[in-house]
Design an enzyme around this catalytic site. Structure first.
Site, PDB file in Angstrom:
ATOM      1  N   HIS A  22      -7.390  -5.810  -0.993  1.00 11.70           N
ATOM      2  CA  HIS A  22      -6.252  -4.893  -0.955  1.00 11.70           C
ATOM      3  C   HIS A  22      -4.970  -5.697  -0.848  1.00 11.70           C
ATOM      4  O   HIS A  22      -4.655  -6.256   0.201  1.00 11.70           O
ATOM      5  CB  HIS A  22      -6.406  -3.952   0.234  1.00 11.70           C
ATOM      6  CG  HIS A  22      -5.417  -2.828   0.255  1.00 11.70           C
ATOM      7  ND1 HIS A  22      -4.983  -2.184  -0.874  1.00 11.70           N
ATOM      8  CD2 HIS A  22      -4.775  -2.220   1.300  1.00 11.70           C
ATOM      9  CE1 HIS A  22      -4.129  -1.226  -0.546  1.00 11.70           C
ATOM     10  NE2 HIS A  22      -3.984  -1.236   0.773  1.00 11.70           N
ATOM     11  N   SER A  35       0.842  -1.190   0.000  1.00 12.52           N
ATOM     12  CA  SER A  35       0.000   0.000   0.000  1.00 12.52           C
ATOM     13  C   SER A  35       0.887   1.254   0.000  1.00 12.52           C
ATOM     14  O   SER A  35       1.712   1.411  -0.893  1.00 12.52           O
ATOM     15  CB  SER A  35      -0.963  -0.057   1.198  1.00 12.52           C
ATOM     16  OG  SER A  35      -2.003   0.870   1.067  1.00 12.52           O
ATOM     17  N   ASP A  75      -8.474  -4.289  -6.417  1.00 10.35           N
ATOM     18  CA  ASP A  75      -8.032  -3.557  -5.226  1.00 10.35           C
ATOM     19  C   ASP A  75      -8.834  -2.271  -5.061  1.00 10.35           C
ATOM     20  O   ASP A  75      -8.855  -1.427  -5.957  1.00 10.35           O
ATOM     21  CB  ASP A  75      -6.541  -3.218  -5.354  1.00 10.35           C
ATOM     22  CG  ASP A  75      -5.910  -2.837  -4.023  1.00 10.35           C
ATOM     23  OD1 ASP A  75      -6.503  -2.016  -3.296  1.00 10.35           O
ATOM     24  OD2 ASP A  75      -4.821  -3.356  -3.721  1.00 10.35           O
TER      25      ASP A  75
END
Length: 514
Positions: free
Chosen positions: A483, A235, A453
């Site tokens: 994610h 991320s 995602d």
């Protein structure tokens, strides 16, 4: 107010057990290999300008101590404190301490340290690393697993901008203002948050940028005794990894970037990307329940509008506001494993009970049963507002709202207003519109994108690979949900990543796992 950009502790835990049906396939054979750790020259270890007191420091590894926000890990784990400059422009000046955690490699053919950043910005590596170790157990055979709390986070001079009571009070502020009074309250709350951060952080507030953390990583590399940096960024951790590769291309070893932040997007661009990503994930959820995505989204948007006008009661006695409801919906879209929980929470809310959505929101906001909140969202804002140069006004935001609503009838309004409120009246200026991630001369970097995602939409992965440079950014695609990709139950993804990190095998750019 909190952004939906974090790799949360809850998300990491969910992905430990998440899996996708069907096998795996790929569209190309593996090729080539990443440089072995021994291929680096001794000159790559140099860090000009830093005193020997920092570059030659010895870490005092010892037993890890638990905190209110992070329980004591098992005996496999050791902790230490790394001294880094507060201001890299004054390397001989004041220092701060970064909290590190590691578990030593279990096998005999150790490659080196593998650094992990779990995103946020603001996620604590100290708290997440032990729970994530099971997912990366194959990597531990040849790597010391190492993570840390970046500056301003958790045990590393962590910033708390508000008390628990102040946070709970602020939850009643409407994040999608409907009139002048609500707009004033929203912007005032944002300004008050910034003042609280400045008071809590002091001089540190101007030295918690992604660039600062990238420089910390290279000092960490030297002190750990590694010639090259081997790194797993998730991320926001992918942005940090890209910035590191740009600053220290010759020190890049084996870098994995998973759930990739689009380096070409500015603050408003990121907000639009996220509105698009969460709406796409919500559409996929609605299809999985047999609903038409357009009709289902209209139904959820209408529910949120009703909650905005009249917050729902809950079993705890607290009220479910529109902002909390939206957060509760968003957190379930991080993993398809959470979709059944979303169905139950929405059904209960339609019947007038906000308890389930509130519980989901609390899990994202790090609120425990006693009403204590973690500080992840505080650090997230302090770091991102130092990075982000853009400061959209309320007037500029209102002009953009129709486009945000068109992108997502559920998340668009929130994401649009967030651009005005997130860094409103922030006490320090931002550093850049978009981060520089070009890395000429670096070893191949494996960039992993997931088509489903919600928080870091798939398109950003290709842009990161392109910005890193031809032959450097190597793209791996997973046609999945949630994610992130690694550790989500897809053998193709996991084996490709493991082969790269353990054997130096670089796949063809454009390989696809489904």
């Amino acid at each position: 107010m909190s952004r939906f950009v974090r790799w949360t502790a809850a998300t990491a835990a969910a992905l430990l057990v998440a899996g996708c049906s069907g096998g795996s396939s790929d569209s190309g054979d593996d090729k080539g290999s990443a440089p072995t750790p021994s291929s680096a020259t001794s000159s790559s270890r140099a860090s000009p300008g830093l005193p020997a007191s920092l570059t030659s420091q010895k870490l005092d590894w010892g037993r890890c101590e638990g905190t209110a926000d992070s329980p004591t890990p098992g005996n496999d784990w050791q902790c230490a404190t790394l001294k880094v400059p507060l201001d890299y422009g004054k390397p001989d000046g004041e220092t701060i301490g970064l909290a590190l955690i590691r578990a030593k490699a279990t096998g005999g053919s150790r490659i080196g340290s593998l650094l992990f950043n779990f995103g946020g910005p603001g996620q604590s590596g100290i708290s997440v690393m032990p729970s994530y170790a099971g997912t990366v157990s194959a990597l531990r055979e040849r790597y010391d697993l190492v993570s840390w709390d970046p500056r301003g986070v958790g045990a590393s001079e962590g910033v708390r901008c508000r008390s628990d009571k102040e946070i709970e009070t602020a939850e009643s502020v409407d994040p999608t203002p409907d009139d002048a009074a609500e707009e004033k309250a929203y912007l005032q709350d944002a300004a008050d948050f910034g003042k609280g951060c400045e008071k809590a952080a002091g001089n540190l507030i101007a030295h918690v940028s992604t660039t600062d953390s990238a420089r910390d990583m290279d000092l960490m590399r030297q002190v750990l005794g590694d010639t090259k940096t081997h790194y797993f960024g998730i991320s926001y951790g992918t942005e940090l990894g890209g910035v590191y590769a740009h600053l220290f291309p010759k020190n890049v070893g084996r870098l994995i970037l998973d759930a990739v932040v689009d380096p070409s997007a500015d603050m408003v661009g990121h907000a639009k990307n996220q509105a698009r990503g969460f709406q796409r994930a919500l559409d996929d959820y609605l299809k999985s329940t047999g609903q038409d995505p357009d009709e289902g989204s209209r139904k959820i948007a209408a529910l949120l509008k009703r909650i905005d006008a009249a917050p729902l009661p809950t079993s705890s006695g607290r009220k479910l506001t529109q902002g909390l409801a939206l957060t509760g919906i968003a957190v379930t879209l991080y993993s398809a494993q959470s979709w059944p929980a979303l169905t139950g929470a929405l059904d209960a809310a339609e019947q007038g009970d906000g308890s389930d959505l509130l519980a989901l929101s609390d899990s994202y906001n790090d609120r425990d049963a006693s009403g204590h909140y973690g500080t992840t969202t505080h650090a997230q804002r302090v770091i991102s507002c130092l990075d982000d140069k853009q400061r959209p006004t309320a007037a500029q935001t209102k002009k953009q709202l129709p486009e945000f609503r068109k992108i997502s009838p559920v998340f668009g309004e929130f994401m649009g207003w967030d651009t005005a409120g997130w860094c409103h009246d922030w006490p320090v200026a931002g550093q850049y519109d978009t981060p520089e991630t070009s890395a000429p001369g670096a070893a191949p970097v494996l960039v992993v994108g997931n088509t489903g995602d919600p928080a870091t939409p798939y398109e950003g992965a290709r842009k990161m690979a392109d910005e890193l440079g031809k032959g450097i950014g190597v793209m791996l695609t997973w046609k999945g949900e949630g994610h992130g990709a690694y550790g989500s139950g897809n053998d193709c993804v996991d084996s490709t990543v493991n082969a790269y990190l353990l054997d130096g095998t670089v796949p063809n750019d454009g390989k696809v796992c489904s």
